[in-house]
Design a protein around this motif. Structure first.
Motif, short mmCIF file in Angstrom:
data_model
loop_
_atom_site.label_atom_id
_atom_site.label_comp_id
_atom_site.label_asym_id
_atom_site.label_seq_id
_atom_site.Cartn_x
_atom_site.Cartn_y
_atom_site.Cartn_z
N LEU A 39 44.52 11.04 36.08
CA LEU A 39 44.53 11.37 34.65
C LEU A 39 43.91 10.25 33.83
CD1 LEU A 39 45.37 13.54 32.66
CD2 LEU A 39 47.63 12.47 32.50
N GLU A 40 44.17 9.02 34.19
CA GLU A 40 43.57 7.89 33.49
C GLU A 40 42.04 7.92 33.63
OE1 GLU A 40 44.61 5.78 31.47
OE2 GLU A 40 46.77 5.59 31.69
N ASN A 41 41.55 8.24 34.82
CA ASN A 41 40.10 8.33 35.03
C ASN A 41 39.49 9.45 34.19
OD1 ASN A 41 40.08 6.21 36.86
ND2 ASN A 41 40.36 7.54 38.64
N LEU A 42 40.21 10.56 34.10
CA LEU A 42 39.71 11.67 33.28
C LEU A 42 39.65 11.29 31.81
CD1 LEU A 42 41.55 14.74 34.90
CD2 LEU A 42 39.13 14.13 35.11
N LEU A 43 40.66 10.56 31.34
CA LEU A 43 40.67 10.12 29.94
C LEU A 43 39.51 9.16 29.67
CD1 LEU A 43 44.50 9.57 29.42
CD2 LEU A 43 43.09 11.28 28.27
N THR A 44 39.28 8.24 30.59
CA THR A 44 38.16 7.30 30.45
C THR A 44 36.82 8.03 30.42
OG1 THR A 44 39.44 5.59 31.59
CG2 THR A 44 37.06 5.26 31.43
N ALA A 46 36.32 11.12 29.50
CA ALA A 46 36.20 11.86 28.24
C ALA A 46 35.75 10.94 27.11
CB ALA A 46 37.54 12.53 27.90
N GLU A 47 36.31 9.75 27.03
CA GLU A 47 35.91 8.80 25.99
C GLU A 47 34.44 8.42 26.16
OE1 GLU A 47 37.24 7.61 23.34
OE2 GLU A 47 39.19 8.58 23.53
N CYS A 48 34.02 8.22 27.41
CA CYS A 48 32.62 7.89 27.68
C CYS A 48 31.70 9.03 27.25
CB CYS A 48 32.45 7.57 29.17
SG CYS A 48 30.78 7.08 29.64
N ARG A 145 27.14 19.03 18.92
CA ARG A 145 28.08 18.97 17.79
C ARG A 145 29.32 19.80 18.08
NH1 ARG A 145 23.48 19.89 14.26
NH2 ARG A 145 22.77 17.95 13.31
N ASN A 146 29.13 20.95 18.70
CA ASN A 146 30.28 21.80 19.02
C ASN A 146 31.26 21.09 19.95
OD1 ASN A 146 29.26 23.85 17.45
ND2 ASN A 146 28.33 24.94 19.15
N PHE A 147 30.73 20.30 20.87
CA PHE A 147 31.61 19.56 21.78
C PHE A 147 32.41 18.52 21.00
CE2 PHE A 147 31.99 15.52 24.17
CZ PHE A 147 33.00 15.90 25.04
N LEU A 148 31.73 17.78 20.12
CA LEU A 148 32.41 16.71 19.39
C LEU A 148 33.41 17.27 18.37
CD1 LEU A 148 29.39 14.32 18.74
CD2 LEU A 148 31.25 13.98 20.37
N GLU A 149 33.03 18.36 17.70
CA GLU A 149 33.88 18.89 16.64
C GLU A 149 34.87 19.95 17.13
OE1 GLU A 149 31.24 20.35 13.67
OE2 GLU A 149 30.32 18.39 13.28
N LYS A 153 37.95 17.41 19.95
CA LYS A 153 39.07 17.33 19.01
C LYS A 153 40.32 17.98 19.61
CE LYS A 153 36.83 16.90 14.51
NZ LYS A 153 36.67 17.48 13.17
N THR A 154 40.13 19.05 20.38
CA THR A 154 41.27 19.66 21.07
C THR A 154 41.84 18.70 22.11
OG1 THR A 154 40.29 21.86 20.77
CG2 THR A 154 41.99 21.64 22.46
N ILE A 155 40.93 18.00 22.81
CA ILE A 155 41.39 17.01 23.79
C ILE A 155 42.18 15.89 23.11
CG2 ILE A 155 40.59 15.20 25.38
CD1 ILE A 155 38.32 17.06 26.18
N LEU A 156 41.69 15.43 21.97
CA LEU A 156 42.40 14.38 21.23
C LEU A 156 43.78 14.85 20.78
CD1 LEU A 156 39.64 12.76 18.98
CD2 LEU A 156 40.66 11.82 21.05
#
Length: 398
Positions: A39-44, A46-48, A145-149, A153-156
């Motif tokens: 899960l930590e790797n997936l979070l990293t 996603a941030e990347c 843009r759709n991914f970021l917005e 955002k759902t992931i956050l």
């Protein structure tokens, strides 16, 4: 109303316990449940993905619209849900200027005709650029843009919820630990009665035993409740961790979609540059191909002393004059022997220097050869005016 008040009090208590847990973790006074490595790797990851998607998106916007003021204006129109005003791009503006100046100089002149043809080509390139920008905005910028917005955002949101569930779990662990410690320290109260009569001693022993039983029962209930809370918070944490994990694993699908978008962007660029190349090739054909002697003479002059050599430019609407047959033999004869001949001017020619003679189409002038002169030039004479003239603009008369 009672339910709302109780709900508000419960929420306030939850927020307070989270705040206490978070503060104690920061000061190293409480243990923290660590997420599993996957899960930590997936979070990293996603941030990347978010970081580089933002950067690629920004740089692509700069590429498609280098003017920052226009980008800000388009952003404001987009946020206001209004259509941005249509404006000509730089190629189209240049094309308009060239066409207007060509019409001013005269479409019948070589220079005016060339300006018009170049202006039309610039406008074609401007139209191709507009299509490229529109295609890139739809097929490349919009998915990013759709991914970021949207997705990110759902992931956050789910990640923040996971953080809250983790704080609730650790707060429940801390509460259970404290309850067990208190239960272990719950020793019998003072068992030795003070001196006095037998009735007083009996009453004292009864009270001691009663309080001890009540204390043990209270801490037992507290431990039981803490264990139930821990079980519930652990279940909620595990469920939220699974939801977050599934969302984060969806990043792989996002990368696959962005790869297809990248292919579309490259294809759009390829089409745009191919169109521009073809437009310029067609323009070059319209302008005509210069004889090789012009280029070589120009290069030799530049290398030897820097003196300029005028290269005649042919009209756009006419092919190069033929240098075979009688015309060619006539020029050769004129160059090999002294003398002069009449020649008809085929096209307008503007002199590039004081040693050249300007020409008007269909006029007749006298031409002669001078020893040492370039083979592609003759000496022209019109009354008292003399100067070099290009052979390709002339037709010798019998």
């Amino acid at each position: 109303m009672d339910f709302n008040v109780k709900r508000l009090a419960a929420d306030a208590g939850t927020l307070f316990s989270r705040a206490v847990q978070f503060t104690e973790e920061k000061f190293g006074q409480a243990e923290k449940t660590e997420l599993d490595a996957h899960l930590e790797n997936l979070l990293t990851r996603a941030e990347c993905s978010k970081h580089w998607t933002e950067k690629i998106l920004k740089q692509t916007e700069v590429l498609l619209q280098p003017n920052p003021n226009v980008r800000i204006e388009e952003f404001l129109y987009e946020k206001l849900d209004k259509k941005a005003p249509t404006r000509m791009n730089n190629h189209e503006l240049l094309g308009e200027s060239m066409i207007d100046s060509g019409n001013e100089f005269g479409p019948g002149t070589a220079y005016g005709n060339a300006l018009i043809k170049c202006g039309e080509t610039e406008k074609q390139i401007g139209g191709a650029e507009r299509e490229f920008i529109q295609s890139s905005a739809i097929n490349f910028l919009t998915p990013f843009r759709n991914f970021l917005e949207g997705d990110f955002k759902t992931i956050l949101k789910e990640r923040k919820l996971l953080q809250n569930k983790r704080l609730d779990l650790d707060a429940a662990k801390t509460k259970l630990k404290k309850a067990k410690m208190a239960d272990a320290r719950a020793l019998p109260l003072r068992s030795t009665p003070p001196p006095g009569d037998a009735g007083y001693v009996a009453n004292f022993s009864f009270m001691v035993n009663f309080l001890h039983v009540k204390c043990l029962k209270m801490w037992t209930e507290e431990v039981t409740k803490a264990e139930q809370d821990l079980k519930m918070t652990q279940s909620e944490f595990d469920r939220q961790a699974e939801i977050t994990r599934l969302l984060l694993e969806g990043i792989s699908s996002t990368h696959a979609h962005h790869l297809r978008c990248l292919n579309d962007f490259v294809e759009a660029q390829m089409t745009y540059y191919a169109q521009c190349y073809q437009y310029m090739v067609d323009l070059q054909k319209q302008l005509g191909n210069f004889p090789s002697a012009f280029s070589s003479n120009n290069n030799q002059s530049t290398a030897s002393g820097g003196a300029s050599v005028s290269v005649p430019i042919l009209p756009l609407s006419a092919p190069l004059p033929s240098t075979t047959g009688n015309t060619s033999s006539g020029f050769t004869e004129l160059q090999n022997f002294s003398g002069s001949r009449k020649a008809r001017v085929l096209y307008d020619y503007d002199a590039a220097g004081s040693n050249e003679l300007s020409l008007l189409a269909d006029e007749v002038i006298m031409v002669s050869s001078i020893p040492g002169m370039d083979s592609d030039w003759l000496m022209g004479e019109r009354g008292t005016q003399k100067g070099k003239v290009p052979i390709t603009y002339l037709e010798l008369l019998n």
